[in-house]
Motif scaffolding. Structure first.
Motif, PDB file in Angstrom:
ATOM      1  N   THR A   1       0.844  -1.198   0.000  1.00  0.00           N
ATOM      2  CA  THR A   1       0.000   0.000   0.000  1.00  0.00           C
ATOM      3  C   THR A   1       0.879   1.248   0.000  1.00  0.00           C
ATOM      4  O   THR A   1       0.626   2.201  -0.727  1.00  0.00           O
ATOM      5  N   PHE A   2       1.946   1.224   0.796  1.00  0.00           N
ATOM      6  CA  PHE A   2       2.861   2.363   0.814  1.00  0.00           C
ATOM      7  C   PHE A   2       3.518   2.562  -0.554  1.00  0.00           C
ATOM      8  O   PHE A   2       3.635   3.685  -1.033  1.00  0.00           O
ATOM      9  N   GLN A   3       3.942   1.489  -1.193  1.00  0.00           N
ATOM     10  CA  GLN A   3       4.558   1.606  -2.512  1.00  0.00           C
ATOM     11  C   GLN A   3       3.610   2.269  -3.507  1.00  0.00           C
ATOM     12  O   GLN A   3       4.028   3.077  -4.322  1.00  0.00           O
ATOM     13  N   HIS A   4       2.351   1.902  -3.433  1.00  0.00           N
ATOM     14  CA  HIS A   4       1.377   2.425  -4.397  1.00  0.00           C
ATOM     15  C   HIS A   4       0.872   3.814  -4.040  1.00  0.00           C
ATOM     16  O   HIS A   4       0.404   4.545  -4.910  1.00  0.00           O
ATOM     17  N   TYR A   5       0.925   4.175  -2.766  1.00  0.00           N
ATOM     18  CA  TYR A   5       0.485   5.503  -2.340  1.00  0.00           C
ATOM     19  C   TYR A   5       1.432   6.009  -1.253  1.00  0.00           C
ATOM     20  O   TYR A   5       1.116   5.952  -0.066  1.00  0.00           O
ATOM     21  N   PRO A   6       2.620   6.506  -1.658  1.00  0.00           N
ATOM     22  CA  PRO A   6       3.643   6.905  -0.681  1.00  0.00           C
ATOM     23  C   PRO A   6       3.508   8.352  -0.211  1.00  0.00           C
ATOM     24  O   PRO A   6       4.488   9.043   0.020  1.00  0.00           O
ATOM     25  N   LYS A   7       2.281   8.808  -0.073  1.00  0.00           N
ATOM     26  CA  LYS A   7       2.010  10.197   0.305  1.00  0.00           C
ATOM     27  C   LYS A   7       1.369  10.235   1.691  1.00  0.00           C
ATOM     28  O   LYS A   7       0.872   9.226   2.180  1.00  0.00           O
ATOM     29  N   PRO A   8       1.335  11.416   2.300  1.00  0.00           N
ATOM     30  CA  PRO A   8       0.612  11.530   3.577  1.00  0.00           C
ATOM     31  C   PRO A   8      -0.866  11.194   3.400  1.00  0.00           C
ATOM     32  O   PRO A   8      -1.475  11.535   2.381  1.00  0.00           O
ATOM     33  N   HIS A   9      -1.414  10.504   4.364  1.00  0.00           N
ATOM     34  CA  HIS A   9      -2.831  10.128   4.354  1.00  0.00           C
ATOM     35  C   HIS A   9      -3.585  11.172   5.173  1.00  0.00           C
ATOM     36  O   HIS A   9      -3.595  11.127   6.395  1.00  0.00           O
ATOM     37  N   SER A  10      -4.205  12.103   4.487  1.00  0.00           N
ATOM     38  CA  SER A  10      -4.870  13.215   5.164  1.00  0.00           C
ATOM     39  C   SER A  10      -6.366  12.987   5.276  1.00  0.00           C
ATOM     40  O   SER A  10      -6.953  12.229   4.512  1.00  0.00           O
ATOM     41  N   GLY A  11      -6.956  13.673   6.234  1.00  0.00           N
ATOM     42  CA  GLY A  11      -8.398  13.653   6.402  1.00  0.00           C
ATOM     43  C   GLY A  11      -9.023  14.831   5.687  1.00  0.00           C
ATOM     44  O   GLY A  11      -8.398  15.465   4.833  1.00  0.00           O
ATOM     45  N   LEU A  12     -10.245  15.140   6.064  1.00  0.00           N
ATOM     46  CA  LEU A  12     -10.952  16.282   5.476  1.00  0.00           C
ATOM     47  C   LEU A  12     -10.878  17.522   6.345  1.00  0.00           C
ATOM     48  O   LEU A  12     -10.726  18.625   5.838  1.00  0.00           O
ATOM     49  N   GLU A  13     -11.008  17.335   7.662  1.00  0.00           N
ATOM     50  CA  GLU A  13     -11.180  18.489   8.546  1.00  0.00           C
ATOM     51  C   GLU A  13     -10.027  18.716   9.515  1.00  0.00           C
ATOM     52  O   GLU A  13      -9.891  19.816  10.041  1.00  0.00           O
TER      53      GLU A  13
ATOM     54  N   ALA B   1      -6.489  19.621  10.933  1.00  0.00           N
ATOM     55  CA  ALA B   1      -5.369  20.450  10.483  1.00  0.00           C
ATOM     56  C   ALA B   1      -4.062  19.656  10.536  1.00  0.00           C
ATOM     57  O   ALA B   1      -3.167  19.868   9.728  1.00  0.00           O
ATOM     58  N   ASP B   2      -3.978  18.715  11.490  1.00  0.00           N
ATOM     59  CA  ASP B   2      -2.760  17.914  11.614  1.00  0.00           C
ATOM     60  C   ASP B   2      -2.926  16.590  10.878  1.00  0.00           C
ATOM     61  O   ASP B   2      -4.024  16.225  10.482  1.00  0.00           O
ATOM     62  N   LEU B   3      -1.835  15.912  10.691  1.00  0.00           N
ATOM     63  CA  LEU B   3      -1.863  14.591  10.063  1.00  0.00           C
ATOM     64  C   LEU B   3      -1.674  13.530  11.139  1.00  0.00           C
ATOM     65  O   LEU B   3      -0.951  13.748  12.110  1.00  0.00           O
ATOM     66  N   PRO B   4      -2.314  12.377  10.976  1.00  0.00           N
ATOM     67  CA  PRO B   4      -2.113  11.309  11.953  1.00  0.00           C
ATOM     68  C   PRO B   4      -0.691  10.756  11.861  1.00  0.00           C
ATOM     69  O   PRO B   4      -0.001  10.933  10.852  1.00  0.00           O
ATOM     70  N   LEU B   5      -0.263  10.082  12.918  1.00  0.00           N
ATOM     71  CA  LEU B   5       0.991   9.355  12.890  1.00  0.00           C
ATOM     72  C   LEU B   5       0.890   8.327  11.774  1.00  0.00           C
ATOM     73  O   LEU B   5      -0.113   7.622  11.669  1.00  0.00           O
ATOM     74  N   HIS B   6       1.893   8.239  10.936  1.00  0.00           N
ATOM     75  CA  HIS B   6       1.892   7.274   9.842  1.00  0.00           C
ATOM     76  C   HIS B   6       2.753   6.082  10.232  1.00  0.00           C
ATOM     77  O   HIS B   6       3.882   6.255  10.696  1.00  0.00           O
TER      78      HIS B   6
END
Length: 162
Positions: A55-67, A69-74
């Motif tokens: 999954t990381f190889q195919h989507y190596p970007k930050p996994h953000s939400g909608l609302e 402001a911070d990003l979860p621990l990856h």
């Protein structure tokens, strides 16, 4: 005593059991805008997001939400071969905290903000690694973990990830 972390499992499957073309090396979108919005709303609920190496190889970007402001621990569960630190996830400024769980030792220097935990039980598929991972995340004050992954990551703990 096992960690008390709420685990949310999100995964997709197509009728043929694949999420995209067999030769895909990057993310192939198969969902609708509504599906993506729902996933991002679920991410808003999580303190951490856990993905597998593929999954990381195919989507190596930050996994953000909608609302949020911070990003979860990856967090990434991987053998380590699938991790290249020139990916967008590792290029955030300021650096985004990332934990890599692997049955192998790190094979290169780690970027700022990246922690590597050697978990030998990941070589097995009997679920023995999951309590150790949850305990490590609980030490980081994680209350809700979103698992975005495929069959390999969910096979790790057949007993408690449904």
């Amino acid at each position: 005593m096992p960690a008390n972390i709420k685990v949310i499992a999100v995964f997709a499957s197509s009728l043929d059991g694949r999420l995209g073309p067999a030769d895909a090396t990057r993310f192939v979108r198969i969902s609708s805008d509504a599906d993506t919005e729902h996933l991002r709303r679920v991410r808003d609920l999580a303190d951490a997001v856990l993905v597998g190496g593929t999954t990381f190889q195919h989507y190596p970007k930050p996994h953000s939400g909608l609302e949020r402001a911070d990003l979860p621990l990856h967090c990434i569960i991987t053998s380590g071969k699938s991790v290249t630190f020139d990916e967008p996830l590792f290029q955030q400024s300021p650096s985004l905290p990332v934990i890599i769980f692997s049955p192998n030792q790190p094979y290169r220097d780690l970027p700022v903000g990246v922690d590597w935990y050697h978990i030998s039980a990941l070589r097995r598929t009997d679920g023995r690694a999951i309590p150790e991972i949850l305990d490590l995340l609980a030490c980081r004050k994680i209350k809700t973990l979103l698992v975005e992954g495929g069959g390999r990551i969910f096979r790790q703990d057949r007993k408690s990830v449904v």
